[in-house]
Structure formats: C-alpha cells, structure tokens
Design an enzyme around this catalytic site. Sequence first.
Site, PDB file in Angstrom:
ATOM      1  N   HIS A   1       6.498   0.933  -0.451  1.00 50.39           N
ATOM      2  CA  HIS A   1       7.312   2.415  -0.637  1.00 50.39           C
ATOM      3  C   HIS A   1       6.555   3.294  -1.471  1.00 50.39           C
ATOM      4  CE1 HIS A   1      10.971   4.666  -0.650  1.00 50.39           C
ATOM      5  NE2 HIS A   1      11.687   3.964  -1.372  1.00 50.39           N
TER       6      HIS A   1
ATOM      7  N   HIS B   1       4.918   4.061   9.214  1.00 48.70           N
ATOM      8  CA  HIS B   1       6.138   4.581   8.614  1.00 48.70           C
ATOM      9  C   HIS B   1       7.490   3.580   9.131  1.00 48.70           C
ATOM     10  CE1 HIS B   1       9.864   6.594   7.170  1.00 48.70           C
ATOM     11  NE2 HIS B   1       8.980   7.047   6.127  1.00 48.70           N
TER      12      HIS B   1
ATOM     13  N   ASP C   1       2.568   9.936   1.826  1.00 55.87           N
ATOM     14  CA  ASP C   1       1.614   9.490   0.561  1.00 55.87           C
ATOM     15  C   ASP C   1       0.266   9.555   0.733  1.00 55.87           C
ATOM     16  OD1 ASP C   1       4.003   8.519  -0.902  1.00 55.87           O
ATOM     17  OD2 ASP C   1       4.005   6.784   0.460  1.00 55.87           O
TER      18      ASP C   1
HETATM   19  N1  COA Z   1      -2.176  -0.516   7.804  1.00 53.42           N
HETATM   20  C1  COA Z   1      -2.498  -1.567   8.903  1.00 53.42           C
HETATM   21  N2  COA Z   1      -1.476  -1.770   9.695  1.00 53.42           N
HETATM   22  C2  COA Z   1      -0.109  -1.320   9.739  1.00 53.42           C
HETATM   23  C3  COA Z   1       0.077  -0.355   8.845  1.00 53.42           C
HETATM   24  C4  COA Z   1      -0.667  -0.196   7.703  1.00 53.42           C
HETATM   25  N3  COA Z   1      -0.546   0.968   6.829  1.00 53.42           N
HETATM   26  N4  COA Z   1       1.292  -0.198   8.904  1.00 53.42           N
HETATM   27  C5  COA Z   1       1.760  -0.976  10.067  1.00 53.42           C
HETATM   28  N5  COA Z   1       0.965  -1.613  10.149  1.00 53.42           N
HETATM   29  C6  COA Z   1       0.880  -2.577  11.333  1.00 53.42           C
HETATM   30  C7  COA Z   1       1.876  -3.582  11.132  1.00 53.42           C
HETATM   31  O1  COA Z   1       1.137  -4.554  10.446  1.00 53.42           O
HETATM   32  C8  COA Z   1       2.176  -4.250  12.201  1.00 53.42           C
HETATM   33  O2  COA Z   1       1.530  -4.771  13.039  1.00 53.42           O
HETATM   34  P1  COA Z   1       1.911  -6.114  14.141  1.00 53.42           P
HETATM   35  O3  COA Z   1       2.906  -5.523  14.954  1.00 53.42           O
HETATM   36  O4  COA Z   1       0.379  -6.720  14.440  1.00 53.42           O
HETATM   37  O5  COA Z   1       2.403  -7.088  13.107  1.00 53.42           O
HETATM   38  C9  COA Z   1       2.456  -2.709  13.233  1.00 53.42           C
HETATM   39  O6  COA Z   1       1.394  -1.922  12.644  1.00 53.42           O
HETATM   40  C10 COA Z   1       3.707  -2.332  13.255  1.00 53.42           C
HETATM   41  O7  COA Z   1       4.279  -1.980  12.016  1.00 53.42           O
HETATM   42  P2  COA Z   1       5.771  -1.591  11.796  1.00 53.42           P
HETATM   43  O8  COA Z   1       6.734  -2.454  12.436  1.00 53.42           O
HETATM   44  O9  COA Z   1       5.595  -0.152  12.207  1.00 53.42           O
HETATM   45  O10 COA Z   1       5.598  -1.298  10.266  1.00 53.42           O
HETATM   46  P3  COA Z   1       7.286  -1.578   9.345  1.00 53.42           P
HETATM   47  O11 COA Z   1       8.265  -0.592   9.920  1.00 53.42           O
HETATM   48  O12 COA Z   1       7.416  -2.976   9.041  1.00 53.42           O
HETATM   49  O13 COA Z   1       6.649  -0.992   7.896  1.00 53.42           O
HETATM   50  C11 COA Z   1       5.626   0.264   6.672  1.00 53.42           C
HETATM   51  C12 COA Z   1       6.537   0.319   7.560  1.00 53.42           C
HETATM   52  C13 COA Z   1       5.640   1.760   6.017  1.00 53.42           C
HETATM   53  C14 COA Z   1       6.123  -0.502   5.425  1.00 53.42           C
HETATM   54  C15 COA Z   1       4.227   0.000   6.791  1.00 53.42           C
HETATM   55  O14 COA Z   1       3.781   1.058   7.853  1.00 53.42           O
HETATM   56  C16 COA Z   1       3.143  -0.155   5.717  1.00 53.42           C
HETATM   57  O15 COA Z   1       3.109  -1.239   5.037  1.00 53.42           O
HETATM   58  N6  COA Z   1       2.491   0.876   5.567  1.00 53.42           N
HETATM   59  C17 COA Z   1       1.823   0.783   4.262  1.00 53.42           C
HETATM   60  C18 COA Z   1       2.352   1.166   2.984  1.00 53.42           C
HETATM   61  C19 COA Z   1       2.733   2.536   3.032  1.00 53.42           C
HETATM   62  O16 COA Z   1       2.168   3.569   3.205  1.00 53.42           O
HETATM   63  N7  COA Z   1       4.055   2.978   2.384  1.00 53.42           N
HETATM   64  C20 COA Z   1       4.669   4.033   2.420  1.00 53.42           C
HETATM   65  C21 COA Z   1       5.681   4.404   3.368  1.00 53.42           C
HETATM   66  S1  COA Z   1       6.277   6.157   3.224  1.00 53.42           S
END
Ligand code: COA
Length: 375
Positions: A221, A260, A311
């Site tokens: 987050h 996201h 971010d």
């Molecule tokens: N880096 C690498 N891979 C990523 C990723 C990232 N930042 N964000 C998503 N993915 C991958 C996931 O591992 C998933 O892969 P899979 O299908 O092989 O399991 C795929 O993309 C889809 O993920 P998704 O379902 O869209 O993510 P989520 O909704 O569960 O989680 C976040 C959303 C924001 C938590 C996630 O994108 C993340 O952890 N981002 C990094 C942290 C971050 O920047 N947080 C701030 C948010 S404003």
Amino acid sequence: MVDKKTGGAGLRGQVAGKSAICTVAQGHSGLTYFGYEVDDLADNCDFEEVAYLLFTGELPNAAQLADYKARLKKQMDIPTELKAVLELIPKDAHPMDVLRTGVSMLGNLETETDFSQGRDKADRLIATLPGILCYWYRFSHDGVRIDLNTGEDTVAGHFLHLLHGEAPNDLHRQVMQVSLILYAEHEFNASTFTARVCASTLSDFHSCITAAIGSLRGPLHGGANEAAMALIEKWSSPDEAEREILGMLERKEKIMGFGHAVYTESDPRNAIIKKWSEKLASNVGDTTLYPVSVRCEEVMWREKKLFCNADFFHASAYHFMGIPSKLFTPIFVMSRTTGWAAHVFEQRVDNRIIRPNAEYVGPGPRKVTAIGSRT
Ligand code: COA
C-alpha cells in the site's frame, strides 16, 4: 476461472458500502473527489482547498480558504507532552511507527469525547502531522529541538520548511501541494477501509487514524513509494535498470510502484507526478534517476502490461526535493488523513458495524479428548 480484478481473494470487485466522496476508475469519470477530476484539482488548487472539499463537499471561496488556512496555521505546534514522547523514540524507528505513536499520544492528550468534535480533531491532526514527524526526525537525527512555528500557512510549505530548516523554493512548494492533493483520497483502499471499520464500532477519531496508519505502512500500500526508491537508487543507468528488472520479473519478484488493485491500464495520478518529477530532475541536473525510472516504466509495460501507480514517480520527485526516503510514506499520511477523516465522518452519519462473514474452510466438528491421549 475467477477474474482477479473482479472476484476471488482480497474482496476484489466487491461493493462494500456506499460513499459520495470519490470515484475511482468508474465509467469515464476516473479519479474524482466530490465530482472534481484529480488533474483539475492538482492544476488549480492548494491542498487546503482539497481538504476543505473533502470535509464539506464543496470547494471554499476565497474568504473561507483564508479562514481555513489561518485556523490550521494557528494550531501547527504540538503539546510539550507529545514532544517528550517523540524524544524517547529512537533514531532507527520507522517514521510510520513514529506517526502512529504520535497520533495515538495526541488522542490521549486531546481525546475526542463527542463526535461533534470530529472536524476539529481532523483539522488539528492535519496541522500537526508535519510537526510530529519533523520534531522527531530532527531531534533524533540532528539532536535539535526545532521550533514548530514556521510562519508558513500551508501544510506543504510548513513540512518542507520544518524538514530543511528554511523556506522552500516555489517549485518545491508547488510539487508538494500537488503530491498532497494526489494522495488525499482514493475510495475504499486498504487504509481507508481500515479507518471505516474502526469508525463503524463507534470508536474515537484518533483510533480510526491510528489504525489506518498501520494499514498504510505496508509495502503493498503506502510503503510502495519508499520501496520503489530503494529499488531505483541501486541502478546507475537505464540499461542496468532494464537488465535487473528483467531478472526480477523472471524470478517472479514484485516491482514496487507498479500495478494496481483497481486500475487496469493506468493510474491517473502517474502522469501528473511524472511530469513534476521530470521538471525537478532538470532543476537538479539529474541524468540518472529520472531516465532509470522512465526505462523501468517502459520495460514493465512492454513485458507485463504493468503500469506505474501513484507511488513510482513520487519516489524520484521526493528524492529530488531532498526528502529522505524513509519520510516518503509519512507524507502520504499527512495527505490521506483528509480522506480517512472524510470517510470516518461519512461512516458515522449512517453507521452499521462492519462485520462480514468468512467462508469456513477448517476442520469438521470434533470433541476434546483427554490431554494424555492426544498425540
Ligand atoms: N510487479 C510484478 N508483478 C506484479 C506486480 C508488480 N508490481 N503487480 C502485479 N503483478 C503481477 C501479480 O503477481 C499477478 O501475477 P500472477 O497472475 O502471475 O499471479 C498479476 O500481476 C496480476 O496481479 P493483480 O491481481 O493485478 O494484483 P493485485 O490486485 O492482487 O495487487 C497490488 C495489486 C497493487 C498490491 C500489486 O500490483 C502490487 O503488489 N504492486 C506493488 C506494490 C505497490 O506498488 N503498491 C502500491 C499500490 S498503489
């Protein structure tokens, strides 16, 4: 197969309540606060106007804004007892923990005893958060007890002034205003939902905000801006960044600052902060961090169709303004406290305790056996 964006774990895609505050990726309206596009607010408003909007539903007129700024300015100093507590917190503490403790302590000193005090408590917190953070930071790192009366009449200017010990330049002031506006509100994100769950028990204002800070702290987050900085500062060229990112993707590692939970193609806040990061980069003569960041963005989109969230370019923007990385997420708190407070107030107006069910997946019914006969 379950669509990850609309079903399955993490309550994704579920409507968990009604709110009149903010739209996120709904239809063509994008990110709006009470109907105003975030770009429009970031281009034309001070953070204080947006705070006022989030608390009242309307933008202030000139007199209301002047009054509001004066009200915040008057209460930027913090109680002596709170300073004493901050002086006890070690230098290597995480500043998010400092804010959690600071807000909690203020709640002991200036407890909300009646919900009619909610708005005053919110204003007091918005006015004091920069002081809580910077008093601790400067005392623990530089051994100085700073004066929290900077004479600044905006949260953005006050924070930068406290941190650096001098009035910020116009560019830094403006970028900080924009940043605070971009982070102010974002519907039922994890920390806001935490605040609403807490509010739904009819708990006090400071407890709701303390709980939300705990939620925001995690790298999935709010902690992502600090984590993104830790990543990009390791790389000395765009080519190195590309090689390393490809390796991380190969190893299925997360790249912080990308992706996201709600947006699928872009985060509307990214283009805005990216533009300011570029301006700051040219202002400080950077030839590494900004190009590295841009290459990361290109590689992530090309390889995974993952885009920068709010971010990612905040990391370089804050860095160019001389802000230490560990203070990145606390700035998010200074801003999002407005959104959290707006949601606490909205929850209180038409409250029912938030208490969902779990789908039980544990063992079937069984009887306790005598302790000696258990394996
Ligand atoms: N880096 C690498 N891979 C990523 C990723 C990232 N930042 N964000 C998503 N993915 C991958 C996931 O591992 C998933 O892969 P899979 O299908 O092989 O399991 C795929 O993309 C889809 O993920 P998704 O379902 O869209 O993510 P989520 O909704 O569960 O989680 C976040 C959303 C924001 C938590 C996630 O994108 C993340 O952890 N981002 C990094 C942290 C971050 O920047 N947080 C701030 C948010 S404003």
